[in-house]
Write a protein that holds these residues in place. Sequence first.
Motif, PDB file in Angstrom:
ATOM      1  N   ALA A 140      -7.738  -3.231  -1.301  1.00 56.23           N
ATOM      2  CA  ALA A 140      -8.813  -2.349  -0.794  1.00 56.23           C
ATOM      3  C   ALA A 140      -9.534  -3.154   0.488  1.00 56.23           C
ATOM      4  O   ALA A 140      -9.744  -2.497   1.389  1.00 56.23           O
ATOM      5  CB  ALA A 140      -9.885  -2.049  -1.739  1.00 56.23           C
ATOM      6  N   SER A 141      -9.391  -4.502   0.355  1.00 55.53           N
ATOM      7  CA  SER A 141     -10.029  -4.837   1.817  1.00 55.53           C
ATOM      8  C   SER A 141      -8.821  -5.392   2.703  1.00 55.53           C
ATOM      9  O   SER A 141      -9.356  -5.952   3.874  1.00 55.53           O
ATOM     10  CB  SER A 141     -10.470  -6.256   1.070  1.00 55.53           C
ATOM     11  OG  SER A 141      -9.549  -7.350   0.865  1.00 55.53           O
ATOM     12  N   ASP A 142      -7.980  -4.971   2.634  1.00 52.25           N
ATOM     13  CA  ASP A 142      -6.694  -5.018   3.626  1.00 52.25           C
ATOM     14  C   ASP A 142      -6.971  -3.814   4.837  1.00 52.25           C
ATOM     15  O   ASP A 142      -6.356  -2.911   4.564  1.00 52.25           O
ATOM     16  CB  ASP A 142      -5.242  -5.125   3.173  1.00 52.25           C
ATOM     17  CG  ASP A 142      -4.100  -5.575   4.024  1.00 52.25           C
ATOM     18  OD1 ASP A 142      -4.478  -5.439   5.269  1.00 52.25           O
ATOM     19  OD2 ASP A 142      -3.019  -5.830   3.693  1.00 52.25           O
ATOM     20  N   PRO A 143      -7.397  -4.170   5.975  1.00 54.08           N
ATOM     21  CA  PRO A 143      -7.657  -3.059   6.769  1.00 54.08           C
ATOM     22  C   PRO A 143      -6.520  -2.543   7.576  1.00 54.08           C
ATOM     23  O   PRO A 143      -6.261  -1.313   8.033  1.00 54.08           O
ATOM     24  CB  PRO A 143      -8.482  -3.527   7.942  1.00 54.08           C
ATOM     25  CG  PRO A 143      -8.120  -5.336   7.782  1.00 54.08           C
ATOM     26  CD  PRO A 143      -7.985  -5.558   6.193  1.00 54.08           C
ATOM     27  N   ASN A 144      -5.244  -3.531   7.394  1.00 49.86           N
ATOM     28  CA  ASN A 144      -3.770  -3.056   7.918  1.00 49.86           C
ATOM     29  C   ASN A 144      -3.426  -1.684   7.007  1.00 49.86           C
ATOM     30  O   ASN A 144      -2.699  -1.072   7.607  1.00 49.86           O
ATOM     31  CB  ASN A 144      -2.934  -4.283   7.690  1.00 49.86           C
ATOM     32  CG  ASN A 144      -3.265  -5.204   8.875  1.00 49.86           C
ATOM     33  OD1 ASN A 144      -3.964  -5.007   9.766  1.00 49.86           O
ATOM     34  ND2 ASN A 144      -2.594  -6.243   8.838  1.00 49.86           N
ATOM     35  N   LEU A 145      -3.584  -1.634   6.025  1.00 48.74           N
ATOM     36  CA  LEU A 145      -3.311  -0.336   5.336  1.00 48.74           C
ATOM     37  C   LEU A 145      -3.774   0.580   5.640  1.00 48.74           C
ATOM     38  O   LEU A 145      -2.958   1.883   5.908  1.00 48.74           O
ATOM     39  CB  LEU A 145      -3.671  -0.665   3.526  1.00 48.74           C
ATOM     40  CG  LEU A 145      -3.087  -1.765   2.746  1.00 48.74           C
ATOM     41  CD1 LEU A 145      -3.733  -1.747   1.518  1.00 48.74           C
ATOM     42  CD2 LEU A 145      -1.425  -1.710   2.689  1.00 48.74           C
ATOM     43  N   GLY A 146      -5.111   0.805   5.835  1.00 50.25           N
ATOM     44  CA  GLY A 146      -5.988   1.875   6.437  1.00 50.25           C
ATOM     45  C   GLY A 146      -5.170   2.212   7.825  1.00 50.25           C
ATOM     46  O   GLY A 146      -5.353   3.531   8.317  1.00 50.25           O
ATOM     47  N   ILE A 147      -5.142   1.183   8.827  1.00 54.57           N
ATOM     48  CA  ILE A 147      -4.531   1.392  10.109  1.00 54.57           C
ATOM     49  C   ILE A 147      -3.002   2.120   9.787  1.00 54.57           C
ATOM     50  O   ILE A 147      -2.924   3.405  10.563  1.00 54.57           O
ATOM     51  CB  ILE A 147      -4.149  -0.094  10.696  1.00 54.57           C
ATOM     52  CG1 ILE A 147      -5.732  -0.382  11.192  1.00 54.57           C
ATOM     53  CG2 ILE A 147      -3.449   0.302  12.197  1.00 54.57           C
ATOM     54  CD1 ILE A 147      -5.693  -1.634  11.687  1.00 54.57           C
TER      55      ILE A 147
ATOM     56  N   GLU B  48       2.657  -0.509   1.604  1.00 55.88           N
ATOM     57  CA  GLU B  48       2.589  -1.624   0.769  1.00 55.88           C
ATOM     58  C   GLU B  48       2.981  -2.872   1.435  1.00 55.88           C
ATOM     59  O   GLU B  48       3.645  -2.678   2.677  1.00 55.88           O
ATOM     60  CB  GLU B  48       3.796  -1.668  -0.358  1.00 55.88           C
ATOM     61  CG  GLU B  48       3.333  -0.529  -1.444  1.00 55.88           C
ATOM     62  CD  GLU B  48       4.549  -0.370  -2.243  1.00 55.88           C
ATOM     63  OE1 GLU B  48       4.207   0.040  -3.515  1.00 55.88           O
ATOM     64  OE2 GLU B  48       5.672  -0.443  -1.863  1.00 55.88           O
ATOM     65  N   GLN B  49       2.521  -3.952   1.100  1.00 56.09           N
ATOM     66  CA  GLN B  49       2.629  -5.274   1.777  1.00 56.09           C
ATOM     67  C   GLN B  49       3.759  -5.907   0.887  1.00 56.09           C
ATOM     68  O   GLN B  49       3.269  -6.547   0.063  1.00 56.09           O
ATOM     69  CB  GLN B  49       1.619  -6.026   1.938  1.00 56.09           C
ATOM     70  CG  GLN B  49       1.490  -7.349   3.098  1.00 56.09           C
ATOM     71  CD  GLN B  49       0.339  -8.016   3.084  1.00 56.09           C
ATOM     72  OE1 GLN B  49      -0.536  -7.892   2.572  1.00 56.09           O
ATOM     73  NE2 GLN B  49       0.406  -9.017   4.269  1.00 56.09           N
ATOM     74  N   PRO B  50       4.982  -5.902   0.904  1.00 53.58           N
ATOM     75  CA  PRO B  50       6.026  -6.506   0.072  1.00 53.58           C
ATOM     76  C   PRO B  50       5.815  -7.919  -0.131  1.00 53.58           C
ATOM     77  O   PRO B  50       6.233  -8.508  -1.148  1.00 53.58           O
ATOM     78  CB  PRO B  50       7.246  -6.217   0.691  1.00 53.58           C
ATOM     79  CG  PRO B  50       7.016  -5.070   1.700  1.00 53.58           C
ATOM     80  CD  PRO B  50       5.671  -5.247   2.022  1.00 53.58           C
ATOM     81  N   GLU B  51       5.580  -8.652   1.007  1.00 48.47           N
ATOM     82  CA  GLU B  51       5.289 -10.291   0.819  1.00 48.47           C
ATOM     83  C   GLU B  51       4.049 -10.618   1.179  1.00 48.47           C
ATOM     84  O   GLU B  51       3.399 -10.283   2.162  1.00 48.47           O
ATOM     85  CB  GLU B  51       6.382 -10.837   1.728  1.00 48.47           C
ATOM     86  CG  GLU B  51       7.761 -10.510   1.524  1.00 48.47           C
ATOM     87  CD  GLU B  51       8.683 -11.090   2.711  1.00 48.47           C
ATOM     88  OE1 GLU B  51       8.393 -12.113   3.363  1.00 48.47           O
ATOM     89  OE2 GLU B  51       9.761 -10.360   2.691  1.00 48.47           O
TER      90      GLU B  51
END
Length: 187
Positions: A33-40, A125-128
């Motif tokens: 939830a705190s990863d802004p890259n997902l929202g971008i 998703e961020q696989p790694e």
Amino acid sequence: MSYKNVQLFKVSFIGFMLLLTGGLLAACSNADASDPNLGIVEKVLKLQFNSPDEKMMELLLNPDYTKVVDGKEVNEEFDKYITEVYGDYFTEDYLVPFFSVSGLVYPTMAEFSGYELNLEDTVVEQPEKDSNRYTFTATVRYSKNGEKDKTANVSGVVLFSTKEKGKIGKFEYGEDNGLSKELSSVE
């Protein structure tokens, strides 16, 4: 050890494990939830797959906005619009290459074939862990002239810049389950 002590130990151990598991789940959820890259990534997909973008198409297709400078076609109004809409999400060096290679593919094919695109869902998703690489699957609904809606899953990879935090340095589409073929088919 008495029976009572064994039971107390079991209950304490189970309680501790549940607490630990809950804490780990909460930490993982908060990390996502705190990863802004997902929202971008989701914002860019919304821009790409909610069409038509009438202003972008007008600026792109109307020859009044294009002029020749030093033997090259230039469309300053289109460039300005793209920078306003997408500029916050891409590195300065990658914005033009994105639109030269793939950023116009789905919007223009939809425009030319009369389809309307709507983003239904995204999974990013961020696989790694601690990587700048993200994968996505976008569920896109598309329809034309009152025909029954169809859907396709479009997947791809996004690399975020390691120099410009929160900026996309590469955005590539992969498999699209026949969406591009459907949009480019002539009836």
